[in-house]
Design a protein around this motif. Sequence first.
Motif, mmCIF file in Angstrom:
data_model
loop_
_atom_site.group_PDB
_atom_site.id
_atom_site.type_symbol
_atom_site.label_atom_id
_atom_site.label_comp_id
_atom_site.label_asym_id
_atom_site.label_seq_id
_atom_site.Cartn_x
_atom_site.Cartn_y
_atom_site.Cartn_z
ATOM 1 N N VAL A 300 12.939 91.221 70.963
ATOM 2 C CA VAL A 300 13.258 89.902 70.407
ATOM 3 C C VAL A 300 14.700 89.528 70.726
ATOM 4 O O VAL A 300 14.992 88.372 71.065
ATOM 5 C CB VAL A 300 12.998 89.883 68.884
ATOM 6 N N ASP A 301 15.613 90.483 70.630
ATOM 7 C CA ASP A 301 17.008 90.206 70.974
ATOM 8 C C ASP A 301 17.132 89.773 72.430
ATOM 9 O O ASP A 301 17.880 88.837 72.753
ATOM 10 C CB ASP A 301 17.873 91.444 70.728
ATOM 11 N N GLY A 302 16.411 90.460 73.317
ATOM 12 C CA GLY A 302 16.440 90.068 74.726
ATOM 13 C C GLY A 302 15.873 88.680 74.931
ATOM 14 O O GLY A 302 16.399 87.884 75.721
ATOM 15 N N GLY A 319 10.748 90.117 82.584
ATOM 16 C CA GLY A 319 10.743 91.208 81.609
ATOM 17 C C GLY A 319 9.444 91.281 80.830
ATOM 18 O O GLY A 319 8.917 92.371 80.567
ATOM 19 N N LEU A 320 8.915 90.129 80.454
ATOM 20 C CA LEU A 320 7.642 90.112 79.738
ATOM 21 C C LEU A 320 6.503 90.557 80.653
ATOM 22 O O LEU A 320 5.576 91.258 80.215
ATOM 23 C CB LEU A 320 7.377 88.713 79.184
ATOM 24 N N ALA A 321 6.573 90.170 81.928
ATOM 25 C CA ALA A 321 5.542 90.597 82.879
ATOM 26 C C ALA A 321 5.581 92.110 83.065
ATOM 27 O O ALA A 321 4.536 92.768 83.136
ATOM 28 C CB ALA A 321 5.739 89.887 84.218
ATOM 29 N N GLY A 328 7.396 99.095 81.744
ATOM 30 C CA GLY A 328 8.533 99.422 80.896
ATOM 31 C C GLY A 328 9.326 98.216 80.459
ATOM 32 O O GLY A 328 9.017 97.066 80.794
ATOM 33 N N GLY A 329 10.388 98.498 79.694
ATOM 34 C CA GLY A 329 11.165 97.424 79.083
ATOM 35 C C GLY A 329 12.594 97.329 79.556
ATOM 36 O O GLY A 329 13.442 96.767 78.846
ATOM 37 N N ALA A 330 12.903 97.835 80.761
ATOM 38 C CA ALA A 330 14.291 97.839 81.223
ATOM 39 C C ALA A 330 14.856 96.432 81.362
ATOM 40 O O ALA A 330 16.031 96.184 81.033
ATOM 41 C CB ALA A 330 14.401 98.593 82.552
ATOM 42 N N THR A 331 14.056 95.490 81.848
ATOM 43 C CA THR A 331 14.559 94.129 82.049
ATOM 44 C C THR A 331 14.864 93.453 80.722
ATOM 45 O O THR A 331 15.922 92.829 80.540
ATOM 46 C CB THR A 331 13.553 93.298 82.854
ATOM 47 N N LEU A 332 13.939 93.567 79.769
ATOM 48 C CA LEU A 332 14.203 93.001 78.449
ATOM 49 C C LEU A 332 15.389 93.683 77.785
ATOM 50 O O LEU A 332 16.201 93.035 77.108
ATOM 51 C CB LEU A 332 12.963 93.119 77.558
ATOM 52 N N MET A 333 15.531 94.996 77.987
ATOM 53 C CA MET A 333 16.675 95.707 77.403
ATOM 54 C C MET A 333 17.983 95.224 78.007
ATOM 55 O O MET A 333 19.002 95.130 77.305
ATOM 56 C CB MET A 333 16.514 97.207 77.600
ATOM 57 N N SER A 334 17.980 94.884 79.289
ATOM 58 C CA SER A 334 19.213 94.379 79.906
ATOM 59 C C SER A 334 19.641 93.068 79.262
ATOM 60 O O SER A 334 20.844 92.807 79.095
ATOM 61 C CB SER A 334 19.027 94.205 81.416
#
Length: 491
Positions: A300-302, A319-321, A328-334
């Motif tokens: 949610v923060d991302g 990131g959602l894709a 994984g979630g590396a893009t959303l984490m960035s």
Amino acid sequence: MVGLLVCAGCASTEHAADTGAIEWGVCTQGVGTGPSAARVECGTLAVPLDPAKPQGRTITLAVARLRASERSDSTVVVNPGGPGASGVDYLLGAADRLAAQRFTTHSDVVTFDPRGVGASAPTVRCRTATELDAEREADSGDRSPQGIAAAEATNRGIARKCSTRTGDEFLGLVGTSQVVDDVDRLRAALGRSRIDFIGFSSGSKIALEYEQRYPDRLFRMVIDGAVDPAANPADTSVAQATSFQEVFDAFARDCTRTPGCALGADPAGALAQYQRLVRSLTRSPAPAGSGRTLDFQSAVDGTSMALYRTDLWPTLRSGLADLAAGRGGATLMSLADLLEGRGPGGTYDNSADAYLAIGCADGLRIADRAANDDLDRRLRAAAPYTDDGRGTGHAPLDPCAFWPPERVAVPRSGPGAAPSVPTPAPLIVAVTHDPATPYSVGEEIARRTHGTLITVDGYSHTAALEGNRCVDEAVDDYLLNLDGLNGPLAC
């Protein structure tokens, strides 16, 4: 009119020895090689730790200046918001854009790191990088009685760390009220009897309170992304959540028009698909690289970070894709790291700690459980993309509820204060779909101050001095023309 312009920046009668002095020099880092680099310089300013005790201990503010390209007749002080954002970093990164503005021909532009922020000393420091990483990966969404007790234990610990590592006295003196006094010290040290001020986002609170406290020392004021200092803090939070949801819905509509969107092809079902995707992280966090995991809150923060700027929408879509495809979630984490001030090497700036401390010092503290529970319900309803589906009608008290109460500052002009009407009237910039500072607040501040409203049609948080020609020319015209603009403007 020329005489008035000169007077706007005429020398102050106050002595630098009484107010602190700035020794300007070469900036040690962050200066680019653009055409304006030679005009940029940095320095420090000593100010009283407690503005109410001017002869007591001092602290140091980091300052930066873009010198006028020709004769310097006035000074424009800029605060980029946050609260807790570094003004020095802002100027070093935006120097070429600022230098392209016509008003910088005869106006210096000065920025500063507010007390406790960035390169100012001391800084607010509550948590180590390791502690912040662990805190972000811990499940804080359990709303069972046991989960609430655990979350409050964490929040109590955060407040205790702030108290131990920063000190109660300083924590109680980092609020907007003290920053306003620092701005006036800065004005005097610059040798100006009056300054102009550009306040972005929470920087608008500094500008508005400065005008209330020192009306004869502020000349022109530009507010972009207005925050109403007289509004109820809980209502402000709900209004902001509503605006974030509106921008999320716009992102979702845009995403569903793109092949392969993880939210599907039907805008009506996009929110539900997003919720299914990220709520699964409450049960099974996704790997995010380097041994890290992406949980619901970081997802949610991302997402929220990307809603600030449309140029980040493709990154959010990617990131959602990735999450939907099991990559994984590396893009959303960035994106979440960008919001939290975490650098590529795993270090954090102090923006998250400063944001917390400034909010607590400004008195945004809810210790009443019924009021806290009500706010949690309202926020979930206002922004369902942030709702993990585990609400029970109860919520943990946040760290501010456990702040050292004897040191919490009381703003000198708090909610309900009746503002005066500035002269000349300010220029108010408001984006129609600003996620963090709703357009309606800009309208209200413009009405209340008799200011000129510039309406920017779009989806972004603030718009001035970012390359929007319509807005930037209006800012130039306002700062160069004492008569201001002729009525509202749509950009």
